[in-house]
Design a protein around this motif. Structure first.
Motif, PDB file in Angstrom:
ATOM      1  N   LEU A 191       0.828  -1.200   0.000  1.00 28.15           N
ATOM      2  CA  LEU A 191       0.000   0.000   0.000  1.00 28.15           C
ATOM      3  C   LEU A 191       0.864   1.252   0.000  1.00 28.15           C
ATOM      4  O   LEU A 191       0.556   2.246  -0.660  1.00 28.15           O
ATOM      5  N   LEU A 192       1.975   1.229   0.762  1.00 24.90           N
ATOM      6  CA  LEU A 192       2.866   2.373   0.802  1.00 24.90           C
ATOM      7  C   LEU A 192       3.494   2.616  -0.561  1.00 24.90           C
ATOM      8  O   LEU A 192       3.566   3.756  -1.042  1.00 24.90           O
ATOM      9  N   LEU A 193       3.941   1.536  -1.211  1.00 19.79           N
ATOM     10  CA  LEU A 193       4.552   1.678  -2.529  1.00 19.79           C
ATOM     11  C   LEU A 193       3.555   2.190  -3.545  1.00 19.79           C
ATOM     12  O   LEU A 193       3.888   3.029  -4.394  1.00 19.79           O
ATOM     13  N   LEU A 194       2.314   1.713  -3.480  1.00 18.08           N
ATOM     14  CA  LEU A 194       1.284   2.200  -4.393  1.00 18.08           C
ATOM     15  C   LEU A 194       1.011   3.675  -4.166  1.00 18.08           C
ATOM     16  O   LEU A 194       0.831   4.442  -5.100  1.00 18.08           O
ATOM     17  N   SER A 195       0.997   4.086  -2.887  1.00 23.05           N
ATOM     18  CA  SER A 195       0.754   5.489  -2.563  1.00 23.05           C
ATOM     19  C   SER A 195       1.857   6.367  -3.109  1.00 23.05           C
ATOM     20  O   SER A 195       1.624   7.429  -3.676  1.00 23.05           O
ATOM     21  N   LEU A 196       3.114   5.884  -2.956  1.00 20.38           N
ATOM     22  CA  LEU A 196       4.245   6.668  -3.442  1.00 20.38           C
ATOM     23  C   LEU A 196       4.240   6.757  -4.955  1.00 20.38           C
ATOM     24  O   LEU A 196       4.540   7.787  -5.542  1.00 20.38           O
ATOM     25  N   SER A 197       3.889   5.656  -5.636  1.00 23.20           N
ATOM     26  CA  SER A 197       3.916   5.655  -7.099  1.00 23.20           C
ATOM     27  C   SER A 197       2.812   6.522  -7.675  1.00 23.20           C
ATOM     28  O   SER A 197       2.909   7.000  -8.795  1.00 23.20           O
ATOM     29  N   ALA A 198       1.723   6.740  -6.887  1.00 22.54           N
ATOM     30  CA  ALA A 198       0.601   7.525  -7.395  1.00 22.54           C
ATOM     31  C   ALA A 198       0.831   9.011  -7.267  1.00 22.54           C
ATOM     32  O   ALA A 198       0.106   9.805  -7.850  1.00 22.54           O
ATOM     33  N   ALA A 199       1.833   9.410  -6.476  1.00 23.49           N
ATOM     34  CA  ALA A 199       2.075  10.833  -6.253  1.00 23.49           C
ATOM     35  C   ALA A 199       2.984  11.378  -7.349  1.00 23.49           C
ATOM     36  O   ALA A 199       4.177  11.118  -7.365  1.00 23.49           O
ATOM     37  N   ALA A 200       2.405  12.110  -8.283  1.00 25.76           N
ATOM     38  CA  ALA A 200       3.199  12.672  -9.384  1.00 25.76           C
ATOM     39  C   ALA A 200       4.185  13.701  -8.848  1.00 25.76           C
ATOM     40  O   ALA A 200       3.891  14.445  -7.922  1.00 25.76           O
ATOM     41  N   GLN A 201       5.368  13.738  -9.450  1.00 23.50           N
ATOM     42  CA  GLN A 201       6.408  14.652  -9.003  1.00 23.50           C
ATOM     43  C   GLN A 201       6.526  15.905  -9.866  1.00 23.50           C
ATOM     44  O   GLN A 201       6.971  16.937  -9.401  1.00 23.50           O
ATOM     45  N   ASP A 202       6.162  15.798 -11.124  1.00 21.98           N
ATOM     46  CA  ASP A 202       6.321  16.936 -12.034  1.00 21.98           C
ATOM     47  C   ASP A 202       5.086  17.029 -12.926  1.00 21.98           C
ATOM     48  O   ASP A 202       4.807  16.106 -13.698  1.00 21.98           O
ATOM     49  N   VAL A 203       4.345  18.115 -12.822  1.00 22.54           N
ATOM     50  CA  VAL A 203       3.100  18.289 -13.564  1.00 22.54           C
ATOM     51  C   VAL A 203       3.172  19.587 -14.350  1.00 22.54           C
ATOM     52  O   VAL A 203       3.370  20.661 -13.770  1.00 22.54           O
ATOM     53  N   ARG A 204       2.998  19.499 -15.670  1.00 24.97           N
ATOM     54  CA  ARG A 204       3.095  20.673 -16.533  1.00 24.97           C
ATOM     55  C   ARG A 204       1.886  20.715 -17.470  1.00 24.97           C
ATOM     56  O   ARG A 204       1.568  19.722 -18.123  1.00 24.97           O
ATOM     57  N   LEU A 205       1.248  21.876 -17.550  1.00 29.02           N
ATOM     58  CA  LEU A 205       0.151  22.080 -18.495  1.00 29.02           C
ATOM     59  C   LEU A 205       0.735  22.402 -19.860  1.00 29.02           C
ATOM     60  O   LEU A 205       1.522  23.339 -20.004  1.00 29.02           O
ATOM     61  N   LYS A 206       0.365  21.623 -20.883  1.00 23.44           N
ATOM     62  CA  LYS A 206       0.920  21.808 -22.218  1.00 23.44           C
ATOM     63  C   LYS A 206      -0.053  22.503 -23.170  1.00 23.44           C
ATOM     64  O   LYS A 206       0.348  23.292 -24.015  1.00 23.44           O
ATOM     65  N   ALA A 207      -1.361  22.189 -23.063  1.00 26.60           N
ATOM     66  CA  ALA A 207      -2.340  22.767 -23.989  1.00 26.60           C
ATOM     67  C   ALA A 207      -3.736  22.582 -23.416  1.00 26.60           C
ATOM     68  O   ALA A 207      -3.974  21.715 -22.562  1.00 26.60           O
ATOM     69  N   ILE A 208      -4.665  23.407 -23.895  1.00 24.59           N
ATOM     70  CA  ILE A 208      -6.065  23.330 -23.491  1.00 24.59           C
ATOM     71  C   ILE A 208      -6.914  23.108 -24.733  1.00 24.59           C
ATOM     72  O   ILE A 208      -6.750  23.803 -25.737  1.00 24.59           O
ATOM     73  N   PHE A 209      -7.812  22.111 -24.661  1.00 23.48           N
ATOM     74  CA  PHE A 209      -8.699  21.792 -25.775  1.00 23.48           C
ATOM     75  C   PHE A 209     -10.131  21.716 -25.248  1.00 23.48           C
ATOM     76  O   PHE A 209     -10.583  20.654 -24.814  1.00 23.48           O
ATOM     77  N   GLY A 210     -10.842  22.833 -25.272  1.00 20.14           N
ATOM     78  CA  GLY A 210     -12.232  22.839 -24.822  1.00 20.14           C
ATOM     79  C   GLY A 210     -12.348  22.424 -23.372  1.00 20.14           C
ATOM     80  O   GLY A 210     -11.870  23.107 -22.470  1.00 20.14           O
ATOM     81  N   THR A 211     -12.965  21.250 -23.118  1.00 22.17           N
ATOM     82  CA  THR A 211     -13.136  20.767 -21.748  1.00 22.17           C
ATOM     83  C   THR A 211     -12.044  19.778 -21.354  1.00 22.17           C
ATOM     84  O   THR A 211     -12.159  19.108 -20.325  1.00 22.17           O
ATOM     85  N   SER A 212     -11.001  19.686 -22.170  1.00 22.20           N
ATOM     86  CA  SER A 212      -9.881  18.788 -21.887  1.00 22.20           C
ATOM     87  C   SER A 212      -8.584  19.590 -21.821  1.00 22.20           C
ATOM     88  O   SER A 212      -8.507  20.718 -22.302  1.00 22.20           O
TER      89      SER A 212
END
Length: 212
Positions: A11-32
């Motif tokens: 469970l700990l490993l799954l929790s760690l793997s689910a936490a993204a470290q780097d998040v960047r917005l690249k483009a916007i397409f309507g509601t996506s």
């Protein structure tokens, strides 16, 4: 007990793997919106969650609100990078350099969007005359002056802007100059604004942070 310990570790490993470290917005397409999450391209619709645990809460034509590790952050194309999940006490904008090493973004002046180029060599925000006219700036109340440009001496006008907003950073009563021709081609974001925010270069990015 051994089985319980193994289950807890999984469970700990799954929790760690689910936490993204780097998040960047690249483009916007309507509601996506298209993101780069830990180096992987992810197209998310509003309400959906990526395999890394990043949920797109909502999206507009200008920004995307995401939930990461229980915290909500708003990203825009001018400030596309999420903070590393620390509480952000002051508004911050991160700008990436173009191929020439210049930093550009969009400012809100008089309720209108204006492309600007960061220029630490400019004393104030500098507009050309057509841009000033489109913004509705009142040059009748401006102070005439003469400035030195790459093309020689030129007539200009000094005035005060009510506010300049970039991302979540808003500065009031900002000095600006208007040149009487088509120079500069793009509005210069000079030191009348830059001197009132904190600036830092980090990993090829220019960080602008509000002071209050």
């Amino acid at each position: 007990m051994k089985l319980r310990a193994i289950s807890s570790l999984v469970l700990l490993l799954l929790s760690l793997s689910a936490a993204a470290q780097d998040v960047r917005l690249k483009a916007i397409f309507g509601t996506s919106a298209m993101f780069e999450i830990d180096g992987r391209q992810r197209l998310l619709k509003s309400g959906n969650t990526s395999p890394e645990g990043v949920r797109l809460v909502s999206v507009t034509s200008e920004n995307a609100t995401v939930e990461i590790d229980g915290r909500t952050q708003q990203l825009s194309l001018s400030a596309p990078i999420a903070a590393n999940y620390a509480e952000v006490q002051k508004a911050e904008v991160r700008l990436a350099a173009d191929s020439r090493g210049h930093y550009s973004t969009t400012a809100w002046i008089n309720g209108r969007q204006v492309p600007v180029l960061v220029d630490t060599g400019a004393t104030s925000i500098a507009f050309n005359y057509p841009t000033a006219r489109n913004l509705g700036l009142d040059l009748a109340r401006a102070q005439p002056m003469t400035v030195s440009t790459a093309n020689g001496m030129a007539r200009a006008y000094r005035l005060q802007l009510d506010s300049v907003t970039i991302g979540g950073i808003k500065v009031h009563n900002v000095e600006a100059s208007v040149l009487g021709d088509d120079f500069p081609q793009i509005t210069l974001l000079g030191n009348s604004f830059l001197s009132r925010v904190d600036m830092q270069q980090q990993d090829g990015l220019l960080l602008l942070r509000a002071r209050d």
